[in-house]
Motif scaffolding. Structure first.
Motif, PDB file in Angstrom:
ATOM      1  N   ASP A  35      88.178  66.998  19.930  1.00  0.00           N
ATOM      2  CA  ASP A  35      88.554  66.578  18.533  1.00  0.00           C
ATOM      3  C   ASP A  35      90.076  66.209  18.441  1.00  0.00           C
ATOM      4  N   MET A  36      90.836  66.064  19.517  1.00  0.00           N
ATOM      5  CA  MET A  36      92.143  65.843  19.724  1.00  0.00           C
ATOM      6  C   MET A  36      92.439  64.401  20.071  1.00  0.00           C
ATOM      7  N   TYR A  37      93.552  63.964  19.815  1.00  0.00           N
ATOM      8  CA  TYR A  37      93.886  62.612  20.272  1.00  0.00           C
ATOM      9  C   TYR A  37      94.116  62.570  21.603  1.00  0.00           C
ATOM     10  N   PRO A  38      94.203  61.409  22.156  1.00  0.00           N
ATOM     11  CA  PRO A  38      94.141  61.343  23.637  1.00  0.00           C
ATOM     12  C   PRO A  38      95.763  61.031  23.728  1.00  0.00           C
ATOM     13  N   LEU A  39      96.016  61.227  25.135  1.00  0.00           N
ATOM     14  CA  LEU A  39      97.692  60.930  25.597  1.00  0.00           C
ATOM     15  C   LEU A  39      98.226  59.737  24.997  1.00  0.00           C
ATOM     16  N   ALA A  40      97.500  58.529  25.024  1.00  0.00           N
ATOM     17  CA  ALA A  40      98.224  57.228  24.306  1.00  0.00           C
ATOM     18  C   ALA A  40      98.521  57.432  22.891  1.00  0.00           C
ATOM     19  N   ILE A  70     101.838  59.834  22.798  1.00  0.00           N
ATOM     20  CA  ILE A  70     102.919  58.902  22.839  1.00  0.00           C
ATOM     21  C   ILE A  70     103.379  58.150  21.535  1.00  0.00           C
ATOM     22  N   ARG A  71     102.322  57.339  20.968  1.00  0.00           N
ATOM     23  CA  ARG A  71     102.962  56.592  19.959  1.00  0.00           C
ATOM     24  C   ARG A  71     103.245  57.481  18.821  1.00  0.00           C
ATOM     25  N   PHE A  72     102.691  58.526  18.476  1.00  0.00           N
ATOM     26  CA  PHE A  72     102.933  59.621  17.276  1.00  0.00           C
ATOM     27  C   PHE A  72     104.192  59.817  17.684  1.00  0.00           C
ATOM     28  N   ALA A  73     104.817  60.506  18.709  1.00  0.00           N
ATOM     29  CA  ALA A  73     106.056  61.002  19.111  1.00  0.00           C
ATOM     30  C   ALA A  73     107.131  59.829  18.618  1.00  0.00           C
ATOM     31  N   GLY A  99      98.234  54.618  17.155  1.00  0.00           N
ATOM     32  CA  GLY A  99      97.952  56.012  17.713  1.00  0.00           C
ATOM     33  C   GLY A  99      96.532  56.645  17.099  1.00  0.00           C
ATOM     34  N   ARG A 100      96.280  56.498  15.954  1.00  0.00           N
ATOM     35  CA  ARG A 100      95.016  56.958  15.503  1.00  0.00           C
ATOM     36  C   ARG A 100      93.718  56.277  15.882  1.00  0.00           C
ATOM     37  N   ASN A 101      94.129  54.827  16.622  1.00  0.00           N
ATOM     38  CA  ASN A 101      93.043  54.099  17.318  1.00  0.00           C
ATOM     39  C   ASN A 101      93.212  54.204  18.737  1.00  0.00           C
ATOM     40  N   ALA A 102      93.854  55.075  19.147  1.00  0.00           N
ATOM     41  CA  ALA A 102      93.998  55.047  20.763  1.00  0.00           C
ATOM     42  C   ALA A 102      93.048  55.410  21.481  1.00  0.00           C
ATOM     43  N   GLY A 103      92.115  56.150  21.012  1.00  0.00           N
ATOM     44  CA  GLY A 103      90.815  56.450  21.565  1.00  0.00           C
ATOM     45  C   GLY A 103      90.188  55.323  22.085  1.00  0.00           C
ATOM     46  N   ASP A 104      90.174  54.259  21.375  1.00  0.00           N
ATOM     47  CA  ASP A 104      89.337  52.833  21.702  1.00  0.00           C
ATOM     48  C   ASP A 104      90.196  51.971  22.439  1.00  0.00           C
ATOM     49  N   ALA A 105      91.727  52.143  22.127  1.00  0.00           N
ATOM     50  CA  ALA A 105      92.528  51.041  22.555  1.00  0.00           C
ATOM     51  C   ALA A 105      93.730  51.966  23.268  1.00  0.00           C
ATOM     52  N   PRO A 106      93.568  52.659  24.515  1.00  0.00           N
ATOM     53  CA  PRO A 106      94.903  53.266  24.934  1.00  0.00           C
ATOM     54  C   PRO A 106      95.920  52.499  25.468  1.00  0.00           C
ATOM     55  N   GLY A 107      95.672  51.297  25.833  1.00  0.00           N
ATOM     56  CA  GLY A 107      96.521  50.497  26.117  1.00  0.00           C
ATOM     57  C   GLY A 107      97.055  50.786  27.677  1.00  0.00           C
ATOM     58  N   TRP A 166     106.031  47.827  10.272  1.00  0.00           N
ATOM     59  CA  TRP A 166     106.160  47.811  11.731  1.00  0.00           C
ATOM     60  C   TRP A 166     105.912  49.093  12.582  1.00  0.00           C
ATOM     61  N   LEU A 167     106.578  50.072  11.730  1.00  0.00           N
ATOM     62  CA  LEU A 167     106.507  51.366  12.294  1.00  0.00           C
ATOM     63  C   LEU A 167     105.109  52.237  11.904  1.00  0.00           C
ATOM     64  N   VAL A 168     104.657  51.927  10.431  1.00  0.00           N
ATOM     65  CA  VAL A 168     103.259  52.437  10.105  1.00  0.00           C
ATOM     66  C   VAL A 168     102.139  51.941  10.995  1.00  0.00           C
ATOM     67  N   ALA A 169     102.391  50.630  11.602  1.00  0.00           N
ATOM     68  CA  ALA A 169     101.495  50.076  12.563  1.00  0.00           C
ATOM     69  C   ALA A 169     101.665  50.928  13.875  1.00  0.00           C
TER      70      ALA A 169
END
Length: 187
Positions: free
Chosen positions: A44-49, A52-55, A82-90, A74-77
């Protein structure tokens, strides 16, 4: 100590630390970038990707809030990413770019830019409907720094948990500037 000289150097040194941690991960596990960026400490936690985005978001968000400015789209994006990083970690390159962009932004913050923000009213609206109202001083102390450190520490913990060989020295490399000569282990 002023908000500017507390927050900006802290953000810069810890984002540099995060960048160094990613360098070590890439060096040690060059073929596991996607797995590392998708790794979580708990389901139930966000992934590493996301961490990083949240930091990087947190570090830049504070500058806008303590100047009494609206957080730009641009910053809110970045927070949304970050909230979508589970599907798109980059990629590691994407993560490093986010960090480099934040460091570049912070390098241009004037030495007293946030100081007047201590007395400002700051409102934090979170996804899910929670709203927090506080002064800029309380925002810096009770939200901005703790949230930022949470994401940095969580990124560190995910990397350790995934087998990247890092330790306390890699988490606080900036402290070696203060090391008294002759006091290092093995010296």
């Amino acid at each position: 100590m002023t908000p500017t000289n507390l927050l900006v150097p802290t953000y810069r040194q810890m984002l540099q630390t995060l960048s160094g941690l990613l360098d070590k991960a890439k060096q040690q596990m060059p073929d596991h970038a996607k797995a590392l960026l998708s790794a979580r400490l708990a389901a139930d936690m966000y992934p590493l990707a996301a961490q990083i985005r949240f930091a990087t978001f947190q570090a830049q968000e504070a500058v806008f809030r303590l100047r009494g400015e609206r957080v730009p789209d641009w910053l809110v994006a970045i927070a949304t990413e970050g909230r979508n990083a589970g599907d798109a970690p980059g990629t590691f390159a994407d993560a490093k770019k986010r960090i480099d962009d934040a460091l570049s932004y912070l390098a241009d913050v004037p030495i007293d830019a946030l100081n007047a923000g201590a007395g400002l009213a700051v409102t934090i609206d979170l996804p899910g409907g929670m709203t927090f109202d506080m002064t800029g001083e309380r925002y810096a102390r009770d939200w901005a720094l703790p949230q930022f450190y949470f994401h940095i520490v969580t990124a560190y913990a995910i990397l350790r948990n995934q087998g990247v060989e890092i330790g306390k020295a890699e988490y606080v490399p900036h402290m070696f500037a203060y090391l008294r000569p002759g006091t290092a282990a093995g010296a």
